[in-house]
Design a protein around this motif. Structure first.
Motif, PDB file in Angstrom:
ATOM      1  N   ASP A  11      10.474  -2.550  -4.140  1.00  9.83           N
ATOM      2  CA  ASP A  11      10.155  -3.909  -4.577  1.00  9.83           C
ATOM      3  C   ASP A  11       9.097  -4.461  -3.618  1.00  9.83           C
ATOM      4  OD1 ASP A  11       9.993  -6.461  -5.469  1.00  9.83           O
ATOM      5  OD2 ASP A  11      12.062  -7.018  -4.991  1.00  9.83           O
ATOM      6  N   PHE A  12       7.830  -4.296  -4.017  1.00  5.27           N
ATOM      7  CA  PHE A  12       6.743  -4.681  -3.114  1.00  5.27           C
ATOM      8  C   PHE A  12       6.660  -6.190  -2.938  1.00  5.27           C
ATOM      9  CE2 PHE A  12       5.273  -0.479  -4.632  1.00  5.27           C
ATOM     10  CZ  PHE A  12       5.193   0.149  -3.411  1.00  5.27           C
ATOM     11  N   SER A  13       7.157  -6.947  -3.913  1.00  3.37           N
ATOM     12  CA  SER A  13       7.155  -8.406  -3.735  1.00  3.37           C
ATOM     13  C   SER A  13       8.040  -8.794  -2.556  1.00  3.37           C
ATOM     14  CB  SER A  13       7.634  -9.091  -5.009  1.00  3.37           C
ATOM     15  OG  SER A  13       8.962  -8.695  -5.334  1.00  3.37           O
ATOM     16  N   TYR A  16       5.944  -8.219   0.610  1.00  7.97           N
ATOM     17  CA  TYR A  16       4.993  -9.298   0.887  1.00  7.97           C
ATOM     18  C   TYR A  16       5.722 -10.551   1.354  1.00  7.97           C
ATOM     19  CZ  TYR A  16       1.674  -6.316  -1.598  1.00  7.97           C
ATOM     20  OH  TYR A  16       0.880  -5.276  -1.989  1.00  7.97           O
ATOM     21  N   SER A  22       0.459 -12.618   0.676  1.00  9.86           N
ATOM     22  CA  SER A  22       0.438 -12.518  -0.779  1.00  9.86           C
ATOM     23  C   SER A  22       0.019 -11.116  -1.203  1.00  9.86           C
ATOM     24  CB  SER A  22      -0.535 -13.540  -1.374  1.00  9.86           C
ATOM     25  OG  SER A  22      -1.875 -13.200  -1.041  1.00  9.86           O
ATOM     26  N   ALA A  23       0.228 -10.823  -2.481  1.00  7.33           N
ATOM     27  CA  ALA A  23      -0.147  -9.513  -3.013  1.00  7.33           C
ATOM     28  C   ALA A  23      -1.666  -9.332  -3.057  1.00  7.33           C
ATOM     29  CB  ALA A  23       0.432  -9.331  -4.420  1.00  7.33           C
ATOM     30  N   PRO A  76      -0.299  -2.313  -3.973  1.00  6.41           N
ATOM     31  CA  PRO A  76       0.504  -2.660  -5.148  1.00  6.41           C
ATOM     32  C   PRO A  76       0.469  -4.157  -5.405  1.00  6.41           C
ATOM     33  CG  PRO A  76       1.925  -2.080  -3.286  1.00  6.41           C
ATOM     34  CD  PRO A  76       0.541  -1.703  -2.905  1.00  6.41           C
ATOM     35  N   GLY A  77       0.242  -4.511  -6.669  1.00  9.79           N
ATOM     36  CA  GLY A  77       0.198  -5.915  -7.046  1.00  9.79           C
ATOM     37  C   GLY A  77      -1.180  -6.523  -7.015  1.00  9.79           C
ATOM     38  N   SER A  78      -2.176  -5.845  -6.395  1.00  6.41           N
ATOM     39  CA  SER A  78      -3.543  -6.376  -6.348  1.00  6.41           C
ATOM     40  C   SER A  78      -4.344  -5.842  -7.519  1.00  6.41           C
ATOM     41  CB  SER A  78      -4.217  -5.997  -5.031  1.00  6.41           C
ATOM     42  OG  SER A  78      -4.326  -4.585  -4.931  1.00  6.41           O
ATOM     43  N   SER A  79      -5.478  -6.500  -7.808  1.00  3.74           N
ATOM     44  CA  SER A  79      -6.325  -6.084  -8.919  1.00  3.74           C
ATOM     45  C   SER A  79      -7.039  -4.799  -8.559  1.00  3.74           C
ATOM     46  CB  SER A  79      -7.358  -7.170  -9.232  1.00  3.74           C
ATOM     47  OG  SER A  79      -6.699  -8.372  -9.583  1.00  3.74           O
TER      48      SER A  79
END
Length: 242
Positions: A11-13, A16, A22-23, A76-79
């Motif tokens: 769970d990368f959230s 962070y 932030s992601a 993970p989670g970034s554009s």
């Protein structure tokens, strides 16, 4: 395979959130936040014994994030970067080729395009125009030399001065004729007219008695200095007392 499963189960959230970032962070920001958090949780620093489990979970999540970065080129989670986003929009068989081409272009930027026939043609046309221009300027600025031409000189009975029949300065010629042939002098005085590095001497009643024609700015004469034939012709018509 184990690393892939670890990344999928992470769970990368939560990572962070634990690091307070932030992601959309950069890999460098993630590393700095991770080091700061480890320093707080580590028992040898400021942490407590109960923080060991939290530290182990933090290490596991951070390793999963780094593995994700190495695999996908982003956190993970970034554009995704532009080259990878473009590859995702393509068919599956084109994605690998697009990604490899993107990485290769960043590593080895393309050089200038190879010169084709049209480029060579324009190049030679420009060279030809420059060559013609240089030749034209050279012709305009070329020394007005008459060296090597035969000079016929006669005596003007009205003035007693020697004149040239080929618009060439000769010994015994008057100042008016010199000015008509060579133009007004650039400097000098009554006895010598200067034409840049060249000069004309006047004596014996203001007639030409010597000259020097420099290659840098030649005079309209048959030779750089008067020749023996010039002096013989002058002596034959030399004014009295000269």
């Amino acid at each position: 395979m184990a690393e892939a499963r670890m990344a999928d189960d992470t769970d990368f959230s939560a990572l962070y959130h634990a690091l307070g970032i932030s992601a959309a962070c950069t890999p460098e920001q993630l590393r700095k936040a991770y080091r700061r958090r480890v320093a707080r949780l580590h028992p040898d620093q400021h942490g407590e014994k109960g923080d060991v489990a939290r530290l182990q979970e933090l290490n596991r999540m951070y390793d999963a994030a780094m593995e994700f970065l190495r695999t996908h080129g982003r956190l993970p989670g970034s554009s995704p970067p532009a080259p990878f986003a473009a590859a995702i929009a393509r068919r599956p068989e084109e994605r690998a080729t697009a990604a490899v081409a993107s990485v290769a272009s960043e590593r080895d930027p393309p050089g200038p395009p190879e010169a084709g026939p049209e480029r060579h043609s324009r190049y030679f046309i420009v060279l030809a125009v420059l060559a013609i221009t240089v030749l034209a300027l050279h012709a305009l600025e070329a020394p007005r030399s008459v060296e090597g031409h035969r000079v016929e000189a006669v005596t003007d009975h009205a003035t007693g001065n020697i004149v040239s029949t080929s618009s060439t300065i000769v010994l015994g010629m008057g100042k008016a004729q010199v000015k008509a042939i060579q133009g007004a002098p650039l400097g000098g005085h009554d006895i010598r007219w200067d034409y840049g590095p060249s000069w004309v001497d006047f004596k014996c009643g203001d007639v030409v008695t010597d000259w020097y024609s420099s290659p840098l700015r030649p005079l309209r004469v048959a030779s750089p200095h008067p020749t023996t034939q010039d002096w013989d012709r002058f002596d034959a018509a030399r004014p009295p007392g000269c």
